[in-house]
Enzyme design. Structure first.
Site, PDB file in Angstrom:
ATOM      1  N   LYS A  68     -44.519  24.944  10.086  1.00 18.71           N
ATOM      2  CA  LYS A  68     -45.644  24.370  10.837  1.00 18.71           C
ATOM      3  C   LYS A  68     -46.104  23.099  10.141  1.00 18.71           C
ATOM      4  O   LYS A  68     -46.172  23.063   8.894  1.00 18.71           O
ATOM      5  CB  LYS A  68     -46.775  25.401  10.921  1.00 18.71           C
ATOM      6  CG  LYS A  68     -47.965  24.975  11.770  1.00 18.71           C
ATOM      7  CD  LYS A  68     -48.994  26.101  11.908  1.00 18.71           C
ATOM      8  CE  LYS A  68     -50.159  25.687  12.806  1.00 18.71           C
ATOM      9  NZ  LYS A  68     -51.154  26.762  12.978  1.00 18.71           N
ATOM     10  N   SER A 105     -52.577  27.995  17.679  1.00 17.86           N
ATOM     11  CA  SER A 105     -52.188  26.634  17.406  1.00 17.86           C
ATOM     12  C   SER A 105     -50.742  26.487  16.919  1.00 17.86           C
ATOM     13  O   SER A 105     -50.225  25.381  16.907  1.00 17.86           O
ATOM     14  CB  SER A 105     -53.113  26.044  16.344  1.00 17.86           C
ATOM     15  OG  SER A 105     -52.988  26.756  15.124  1.00 17.86           O
ATOM     16  N   SER A 114     -53.814  32.233  15.652  1.00 17.59           N
ATOM     17  CA  SER A 114     -52.796  31.205  15.872  1.00 17.59           C
ATOM     18  C   SER A 114     -51.362  31.579  15.521  1.00 17.59           C
ATOM     19  O   SER A 114     -50.448  30.815  15.831  1.00 17.59           O
ATOM     20  CB  SER A 114     -53.166  29.932  15.114  1.00 17.59           C
ATOM     21  OG  SER A 114     -54.112  29.217  15.847  1.00 17.59           O
TER      22      SER A 114
HETATM   23  N1  GLN Z   1     -57.599  29.437  18.951  1.00 22.03           N
HETATM   24  C1  GLN Z   1     -58.498  29.584  17.844  1.00 22.03           C
HETATM   25  C2  GLN Z   1     -59.245  28.301  17.619  1.00 22.03           C
HETATM   26  O1  GLN Z   1     -59.033  27.365  18.349  1.00 22.03           O
HETATM   27  C3  GLN Z   1     -57.754  30.005  16.618  1.00 22.03           C
HETATM   28  C4  GLN Z   1     -56.999  28.907  15.996  1.00 22.03           C
HETATM   29  C5  GLN Z   1     -56.250  29.318  14.752  1.00 22.03           C
HETATM   30  O2  GLN Z   1     -56.050  30.503  14.493  1.00 22.03           O
HETATM   31  N2  GLN Z   1     -55.880  28.326  13.970  1.00 22.03           N
HETATM   32  O3  GLN Z   1     -60.050  28.211  16.729  1.00 22.03           O
END
Ligand code: GLN
Length: 494
Positions: free
Chosen positions: A74, A155, A179
């Site tokens: 990532k 994400s 995410s």
């Molecule tokens: N979708 C969640 C957010 O936008 C979690 C994102 C994540 O786990 N990095 O905060």
């Protein structure tokens, strides 16, 4: 079987059936020919040099299980000498001067870093649509009769799409509120969020430091254990890193589930859950009963407080973490400015996308004097209540089971104008981050429209080895995780 696992590749490298250089080139070619926008950058020379070094090591008799296996990273992890963007314009031209501990650990085990995967900007999002580098296409899009492009989740959307499209046999992700698990659910993968503190956060660009955790995204639980073995470990450079003895996360694979007590939180099966997903989770429960588990209803009464708590704590920590991107120390600087404050303002206005700005504003507001007690301190109290719910629940069961997400992958563009509907994606995953627990999402079958659904498994703190076996036993009894999207099943084999 239409998937290629790390375990298989490791055996193929051992037997000499394939070399790491050949394997790495194979995946580079697949990335070059793909149109999912799953990668932000690929450093071919670096990847092939690592592969060559792995082949040399193997030839000289050295071997560790993932020596020479390519894995996608990532783009939130710093890798020395490599562009590291975190999905943001503000870091478009940033080359990391050092390597994240998690990646360094993987390299020590001989893992080859294949390239950097696309992601929501600063990991804020659930659809990969906030990336400065464009949307990622979910490889399952073409498997439905509808031709609309579907989001891969976020994400870690690029990592999920890369593994689902077999552009890499596995990838790393990070999970602050879901995410790793939500994109794993959307792309038919196994994703593990380890206990908070298992994987070092050093060199992993910070979003919400008390929640962020790295983990593996793979086809199988067996692979997730192998990859986590190379990622985890104490690191003095991260003050929240756990100083516990190294553990073999594969150690319990194969244990019987006879007598396992599964808890089903009634709050996770209520309104808003897609009917097909509910049915698939019911089927999974029956499968576990066949494996010898018993099931009982439990309650996590404060679940509805998780989202409000998270959407104060995460933006608050983000607003503080992201203050370092100021045009002086990292990344881009605006071209024309009159003085220092003007330079800061213009750089951040031009460099950050809308969702990141929204979070910074919410976070700065929640932390501001006069509001701190009303918001941040209150959210921390809710966090404690949520954590206590889990402690109480685990007195009654060994593992908590439910759906990973309330709905399957949705069409690109369909939720971008409605932040709350986007935030609801993580309704089942966020409580786990607030409590610091380990959890997995594993493939649980397909909706009537042909889209993958994720089964969510949560265990007590530091019980990853047990969690991975609970996932593994299900995968021994089912073959959902071996299914590849139509577009991939014809040409995905390594
Ligand atoms: N979708 C969640 C957010 O936008 C979690 C994102 C994540 O786990 N990095 O905060």
């Amino acid at each position: 079987m239409t998937i290629t696992t790390l375990a298989q590749l490791s055996a193929d490298l051992d037997s000499g059936k394939i070399s790491s250089v050949e394997l790495t080139q194979h995946y580079i070619d697949r990335v070059d020919n793909s149109n999912h926008n799953a990668f932000i950058s690929i450093n071919k020379e670096q990847a092939l040099a690592q592969a060559k070094a792995a082949d040399d090591k193997r030839a000289s008799g050295e071997a560790s299980s993932l020596l020479g296996v390519p894995v996608a990273q990532k783009d939130i992890f710093c890798i020395k000498g490599t562009q590291t963007t975190c999905g943001s314009k503000i870091l478009e031209n940033f080359t990391a001067p050092y390597t994240a501990t998690v990646v360094e650990n993987m390299h020590q085990h001989g893992v080859v870093s294949l390239g950097k995967t696309n992601m929501d900007e600063f990991a804020m999002g659930s659809s990969n649509e906030t990336s400065y580098f464009g949307n990622v296409i979910n490889p399952w899009s073409s498997s439905t009769s509808d031709t609309t492009a579907l989001v891969p989740g976020g994400s870690s959307g690029g990592s999920a799409a890369a593994v689902a499209a077999q552009l890499a046999p596995a990838a790393t992700g990070t999970d602050t509120g879901g995410s790793i698990r939500q994109p794993a659910a959307f792309c038919n993968l196994t994703g593990i969020k380890p206990s908070y503190g298992r994987c070092s956060r050093y060199g992993m660009i910070a979003f919400a430091s008390s929640l962020d955790q790295a983990g593996p995204m793979t086809h199988t639980a067996e692979d997730a254990a192998l990859l986590l073995n190379t990622m985890a470990g104490f690191d003095a450079k991260d003050s929240t890193s756990l100083d516990v003895p190294a553990e073999d996360f594969s150690a319990q694979l194969g244990d019987s589930l006879e007598g396992l007590k599964i808890g089903l939180p009634k709050e996770y099966f209520g309104d808003g859950l897609d009917a097909d997903i509910a049915e698939l989770v019911e089927n999974a429960i029956k499968e576990y009963e066949k494996l010898g588990a018993t099931v009982k209803e439990i309650s996590l009464p404060n679940s509805e407080l998780a989202l409000p708590s998270y959407y104060v704590i995460a933006p608050a920590e983000a607003s503080s973490n992201l203050s370092r991107f100021d045009g002086v120390r990292y990344g881009m600087r605006t071209e024309q400015y009159s003085d220092l404050v003007d330079m800061y303002t213009k750089t951040r206005t031009e460099g950050f996308g809308d969702e990141v700005k929204r979070r910074i504003m919410i976070g700065a507001y929640a932390l501001s004097s006069g509001y701190y007690d009303a918001y941040y301190a209150q959210a921390q109290k809710l966090r404690r209540l949520i954590s206590n719910d889990f402690t109480a629940a685990f007195k009654e069961c060994d593992v908590i089971l439910g759906p990973t997400t309330p709905s399957p992958a949705f069409a690109a563009g369909s939720r971008t104008d409605d932040p709350v509907s986007m935030y609801l994606n993580d309704i089942y995953t966020i409580p786990v981050n607030l409590a610091g627990l380990p959890a997995a999402s594993i493939p649980a079958g397909f909706t009537k429209a042909g889209l993958p659904a994720g089964l969510h498994l949560i265990t007590p703190y530091l019980q990853e080895a047990k969690l991975l076996n609970i996932a593994h036993q299900y995968q021994q009894a089912t073959d959902w995780h071996t299914q590849a999207p139509q577009s991939v099943s014809n040409g995905g084999q390594a």
